[in-house]
Every structure is written in structure tokens, then in C-alpha cells.
Design a protein around this motif. Structure first.
Motif, PDB file in Angstrom:
ATOM      1  N   THR A  71       0.102  -7.804 -35.527  1.00 22.52           N
ATOM      2  CA  THR A  71       0.525  -8.758 -36.502  1.00 22.52           C
ATOM      3  C   THR A  71      -0.387  -9.714 -36.598  1.00 22.52           C
ATOM      4  O   THR A  71      -0.850 -10.237 -35.697  1.00 22.52           O
ATOM      5  N   ALA A  72      -0.411 -10.021 -37.953  1.00 23.69           N
ATOM      6  CA  ALA A  72      -1.431 -11.210 -38.258  1.00 23.69           C
ATOM      7  C   ALA A  72      -0.535 -12.313 -38.918  1.00 23.69           C
ATOM      8  O   ALA A  72       0.267 -12.180 -39.731  1.00 23.69           O
ATOM      9  N   TYR A  73      -0.551 -13.560 -38.438  1.00 17.75           N
ATOM     10  CA  TYR A  73       0.310 -14.439 -38.813  1.00 17.75           C
ATOM     11  C   TYR A  73      -0.685 -15.467 -39.807  1.00 17.75           C
ATOM     12  O   TYR A  73      -1.656 -16.138 -39.419  1.00 17.75           O
ATOM     13  N   VAL A  74      -0.116 -15.355 -41.035  1.00 15.42           N
ATOM     14  CA  VAL A  74      -0.706 -15.954 -42.294  1.00 15.42           C
ATOM     15  C   VAL A  74      -0.105 -17.038 -42.770  1.00 15.42           C
ATOM     16  O   VAL A  74       1.233 -17.429 -42.155  1.00 15.42           O
ATOM     17  N   ASP A  75      -0.679 -17.665 -43.724  1.00 13.96           N
ATOM     18  CA  ASP A  75       0.149 -19.101 -44.331  1.00 13.96           C
ATOM     19  C   ASP A  75       1.456 -18.636 -44.662  1.00 13.96           C
ATOM     20  O   ASP A  75       2.435 -19.474 -44.555  1.00 13.96           O
ATOM     21  N   ASP A  76       1.642 -17.774 -45.497  1.00 15.91           N
ATOM     22  CA  ASP A  76       2.782 -17.271 -45.981  1.00 15.91           C
ATOM     23  C   ASP A  76       3.817 -16.299 -45.250  1.00 15.91           C
ATOM     24  O   ASP A  76       4.685 -15.701 -45.896  1.00 15.91           O
ATOM     25  N   GLY A  77       3.483 -16.282 -43.910  1.00 11.88           N
ATOM     26  CA  GLY A  77       4.312 -15.317 -43.184  1.00 11.88           C
ATOM     27  C   GLY A  77       3.557 -14.655 -42.084  1.00 11.88           C
ATOM     28  O   GLY A  77       2.527 -14.881 -41.593  1.00 11.88           O
ATOM     29  N   GLU A  78       3.868 -13.302 -42.239  1.00 18.02           N
ATOM     30  CA  GLU A  78       3.219 -12.179 -41.381  1.00 18.02           C
ATOM     31  C   GLU A  78       2.610 -10.923 -41.989  1.00 18.02           C
ATOM     32  O   GLU A  78       3.363 -10.806 -42.772  1.00 18.02           O
ATOM     33  N   LYS A  79       1.601 -10.438 -41.638  1.00 14.23           N
ATOM     34  CA  LYS A  79       0.960  -8.962 -42.189  1.00 14.23           C
ATOM     35  C   LYS A  79       1.175  -8.247 -41.085  1.00 14.23           C
ATOM     36  O   LYS A  79       0.391  -8.599 -40.055  1.00 14.23           O
ATOM     37  N   THR A  80       1.450  -7.173 -41.007  1.00 14.80           N
ATOM     38  CA  THR A  80       1.269  -5.981 -40.051  1.00 14.80           C
ATOM     39  C   THR A  80       0.188  -5.124 -40.405  1.00 14.80           C
ATOM     40  O   THR A  80      -0.290  -4.916 -41.640  1.00 14.80           O
ATOM     41  N   PHE A  81      -0.404  -4.437 -39.572  1.00 17.86           N
ATOM     42  CA  PHE A  81      -1.405  -3.732 -39.597  1.00 17.86           C
ATOM     43  C   PHE A  81      -1.735  -2.654 -38.422  1.00 17.86           C
ATOM     44  O   PHE A  81      -1.127  -2.833 -37.598  1.00 17.86           O
ATOM     45  N   GLN A  82      -2.583  -1.509 -38.894  1.00 13.33           N
ATOM     46  CA  GLN A  82      -2.743  -0.642 -37.798  1.00 13.33           C
ATOM     47  C   GLN A  82      -3.971  -0.081 -37.724  1.00 13.33           C
ATOM     48  O   GLN A  82      -4.630  -0.002 -38.620  1.00 13.33           O
ATOM     49  N   CYS A  83      -4.753   0.159 -36.275  1.00  8.68           N
ATOM     50  CA  CYS A  83      -5.785   0.692 -36.197  1.00  8.68           C
ATOM     51  C   CYS A  83      -5.659   1.928 -35.564  1.00  8.68           C
ATOM     52  O   CYS A  83      -4.894   2.167 -34.725  1.00  8.68           O
ATOM     53  N   THR A  84      -6.763   2.971 -36.011  1.00  4.75           N
ATOM     54  CA  THR A  84      -6.709   4.117 -35.225  1.00  4.75           C
ATOM     55  C   THR A  84      -8.004   4.271 -34.607  1.00  4.75           C
ATOM     56  O   THR A  84      -9.153   4.026 -35.359  1.00  4.75           O
ATOM     57  N   LEU A  85      -8.200   4.446 -33.476  1.00  3.23           N
ATOM     58  CA  LEU A  85      -9.425   4.610 -32.596  1.00  3.23           C
ATOM     59  C   LEU A  85      -9.436   5.999 -32.134  1.00  3.23           C
ATOM     60  O   LEU A  85      -8.687   6.898 -32.040  1.00  3.23           O
ATOM     61  N   ASP A  86     -10.942   6.536 -32.158  1.00  5.27           N
ATOM     62  CA  ASP A  86     -11.152   7.991 -31.391  1.00  5.27           C
ATOM     63  C   ASP A  86     -10.614   8.308 -30.274  1.00  5.27           C
ATOM     64  O   ASP A  86      -9.951   7.438 -29.656  1.00  5.27           O
ATOM     65  N   ALA A  87     -10.578   9.539 -29.793  1.00  5.79           N
ATOM     66  CA  ALA A  87     -10.078  10.180 -28.611  1.00  5.79           C
ATOM     67  C   ALA A  87     -10.609   9.317 -27.352  1.00  5.79           C
ATOM     68  O   ALA A  87      -9.873   9.075 -26.440  1.00  5.79           O
ATOM     69  N   ALA A  88     -11.809   8.869 -27.397  1.00  2.00           N
ATOM     70  CA  ALA A  88     -12.288   7.943 -26.250  1.00  2.00           C
ATOM     71  C   ALA A  88     -11.727   6.438 -26.176  1.00  2.00           C
ATOM     72  O   ALA A  88     -11.783   5.826 -25.272  1.00  2.00           O
ATOM     73  N   GLY A  89     -11.125   6.080 -27.467  1.00  2.17           N
ATOM     74  CA  GLY A  89     -10.583   4.887 -27.639  1.00  2.17           C
ATOM     75  C   GLY A  89     -11.665   3.628 -27.754  1.00  2.17           C
ATOM     76  O   GLY A  89     -11.521   2.718 -27.709  1.00  2.17           O
TER      77      GLY A  89
END
Length: 98
Positions: A71-89
Motif C-alpha cells: 500500500t502506498a499512501y498518497v495525497d488523495d488516499g491509498e494505492k495498492t500494488f503487487q510485486c512478483t519476484l523470481d523463485a529465488a526471491g
């Protein structure tokens, strides 16, 4: 006799599957490292300061990759995001703002 053989084979397959899954998780970077890498990626891609971003390790997917959401807290609220990492992380292979 046949039932015992089938049950033994099933137990052996299940044991191997559990061992493979646990080994792949054990060999990956710690969740805290994956969270930190995702947080840095979000900061860079979204142009935000690190204190304005929270991340949480979710799970290892069936294909071996790892998912971290945030979750990113921005001036007008929140934005959610997702990261995908390789098998090794170690490497981020995908980043998506929801």
C-alpha cells in the motif's frame, strides 16, 4: 495387497511433493528482503518516499514465483500494488499498481 501398494505410492508422492515445496521456500530470500525490494521498486516507480509505503509478503505461487503486496499512501488516499519476484526471491519480475 493392491490397496496397500497404492496407499504407499500415494504417501511417497505426497512426501516428495512436500519436500520439494519446503525446499524451494527454504532456498528463497527471506520474506523481509523480498518486502524491502518491493518497497524500493514501488518508491522508484511511483515516485514516493519509502516511509509512505508498506509491503507484506503473501505467498509462493504454483509457478515458484513469490508475491508481495503493498500500500502506498498518497495525497488523495491509498494505492495498492503487487510485486512478483523470481523463485529465488532475488529479482522483481513484475510490478503492478492496482
Amino acid at each position: 495387497m493392491v490397496k496397500e501398494g497404492i496407499c504407499s505410492a500415494f504417501v511417497a508422492i505426497a512426501a516428495v511433493t512436500i519436500t520439494v515445496v519446503m525446499t524451494s521456500i527454504a532456498n528463497a530470500a527471506p520474506p523481509e528482503i523480498m518486502e524491502a525490494n518491493c518497497r524500493g521498486e514501488a518508491s522508484e516507480k511511483m515516485g514516493l518516499r519509502m516511509p509512505d509505503i508498506e509491503t507484506k509478503y503473501k505467498k509462493q505461487e504454483a509457478d515458484g514465483t513469490h508475491t508481495v503486496s503493498g500500500t502506498a499512501y498518497v495525497d488523495d488516499g491509498e494505492k495498492t500494488f503487487q510485486c512478483t519476484l523470481d523463485a529465488a526471491g532475488d529479482d522483481i519480475v513484475g510490478f503492478k499498481v492496482n
